[in-house]
Design a protein around this motif. Sequence first.
Motif, PDB file in Angstrom:
ATOM      1  N   TRP A 263       3.448   0.897  12.371  1.00 41.67           N
ATOM      2  CA  TRP A 263       4.466   1.766  12.876  1.00 41.67           C
ATOM      3  C   TRP A 263       5.731   1.942  11.733  1.00 41.67           C
ATOM      4  N   ASP A 264       6.030   0.719  11.129  1.00 41.75           N
ATOM      5  CA  ASP A 264       7.000   0.640  10.303  1.00 41.75           C
ATOM      6  C   ASP A 264       6.922   1.263   8.975  1.00 41.75           C
ATOM      7  N   ALA A 265       5.481   1.116   8.613  1.00 43.88           N
ATOM      8  CA  ALA A 265       4.851   1.865   7.129  1.00 43.88           C
ATOM      9  C   ALA A 265       5.085   3.640   7.360  1.00 43.88           C
ATOM     10  N   LEU A 266       4.977   4.038   8.628  1.00 42.54           N
ATOM     11  CA  LEU A 266       4.938   5.595   8.715  1.00 42.54           C
ATOM     12  C   LEU A 266       6.143   6.129   8.341  1.00 42.54           C
TER      13      LEU A 266
ATOM     14  N   LEU B 293       0.864  -1.189  -0.077  1.00 40.25           N
ATOM     15  CA  LEU B 293      -0.054   0.057  -0.093  1.00 40.25           C
ATOM     16  C   LEU B 293       1.013   1.204  -0.138  1.00 40.25           C
ATOM     17  N   PRO B 294       0.363   2.265  -0.400  1.00 39.62           N
ATOM     18  CA  PRO B 294       1.176   3.629  -0.487  1.00 39.62           C
ATOM     19  C   PRO B 294       1.478   4.065   0.624  1.00 39.62           C
ATOM     20  N   VAL B 295       2.883   4.747   1.007  1.00 40.25           N
ATOM     21  CA  VAL B 295       3.085   5.198   2.295  1.00 40.25           C
ATOM     22  C   VAL B 295       2.070   6.204   2.836  1.00 40.25           C
ATOM     23  N   PRO B 296       1.522   5.853   4.145  1.00 42.06           N
ATOM     24  CA  PRO B 296       0.518   7.078   4.594  1.00 42.06           C
ATOM     25  C   PRO B 296       1.171   8.010   5.441  1.00 42.06           C
TER      26      PRO B 296
END
Length: 408
Positions: free
Chosen positions: A335-338, A313-316
């Motif tokens: 948390w890692d995606a942020l 998914l695209p970075v939030p």
Amino acid sequence: MAVVGIGADGWAGLPDAARSAVLEADVVVGGERHLGLLPSGCAGRRVPWPSPLRPALRGLLDAHTGRRIVVLASGDPMFYGIGRALTEELGAGALRVLPHPSSVSYACARLGWPVEDTETVTLVGRPTARLAAALHDGRRLLVLSADGATPAAVAALLRDHGFGPSRMRVLEQLGGPDEDCLDGTADTWDRPPGDPLNVIALECRSTPDTVRLGAVPGLPDEAYESDGQLTKRHVRAATLGVLAPAPGELLWDVGGGSGSIAVEWLRTHPSCRALTVERDPVRAGRIARNADRLGVPALRVVTGRAPDALAGLPVPDAVFIGGGLTAPGLLDACWDALPPGGRLVANTVTLESEALLTEWYRRLGGELVRLAVAHAVPVGGFTGWRQAMPVTQWSVRKAPSTFSGDNR
């Protein structure tokens, strides 16, 4: 490259600079309608836009490298026009834009509406449902139509949302010799499709029993279709306040339920983006219906179980977790995606999830709060308070120096 705005008045309405650009062009690119407005004295090769346009744009321009190219566009090319796509492809420095008055300027001039006080919603290439987010009593709106059938579709949407008494004026061929204005209300609109070149002017008025939807988070719970999995109004308003949406930002709503957090994130600004992840296909369909109903059909619904469904998914800019907190690896994945500066907000009503949030709060800080709401209810012949389940909320911002691998 010159980008020339042209109106319904055609060649006669072009100023000298725009005429000179067209007359000197080797190639004139535009829609069939625009090209048909040019006189025979324009010797440049006329090239209609391909369909779909955007994927073919670069190839079309490259095919005419070294030639003087003029692009024809409706009105102001930089107002919901081809100017944006050309700027993104070539850069602003490669273009010379010669705008014509836009249909919005013409419409406001005819109606006596100040342009700066008039909201514009375009339905060109976009679903009619997006108009719903702009409906407020007493508000004046201009709707850019996709075609001659758009006024009937708009009237149907207004009736369906309780805005049947709204006045509708359809302004056709603005600025041209065949300009016309059709007047009526959404309740009584029964006209057949008219001229495809039209703008709809709305003066919004609702029926007395229409549910009031404000411009800030915290819509009434009854605005949503729900099976009970709904972040309730007061908690929702507090949650959106902490998520703090800003224009252009992307939200992940994990464990969407009825989609209310993502829906109200999107309603804060037209450029906001959101996707919701929901494992139950029935609920996923309900989220999509809520998004359409409340004027944000661009909400992307991902059907799948988190954290696996989060991959790719695209970075939030922000993440909200409304369900499934105890799923192994979910908090870690979010948390890692942020990116640095991103925000994470998680709500829970269970002791197990509360313990998990307390542990993460101990590690990373942020703010841990308990939200409690009570409603007045009848108690015999008297009135008392009924307490809703308290919600524990953890919110945290990822600092630039935070590296997830070092903080868990």
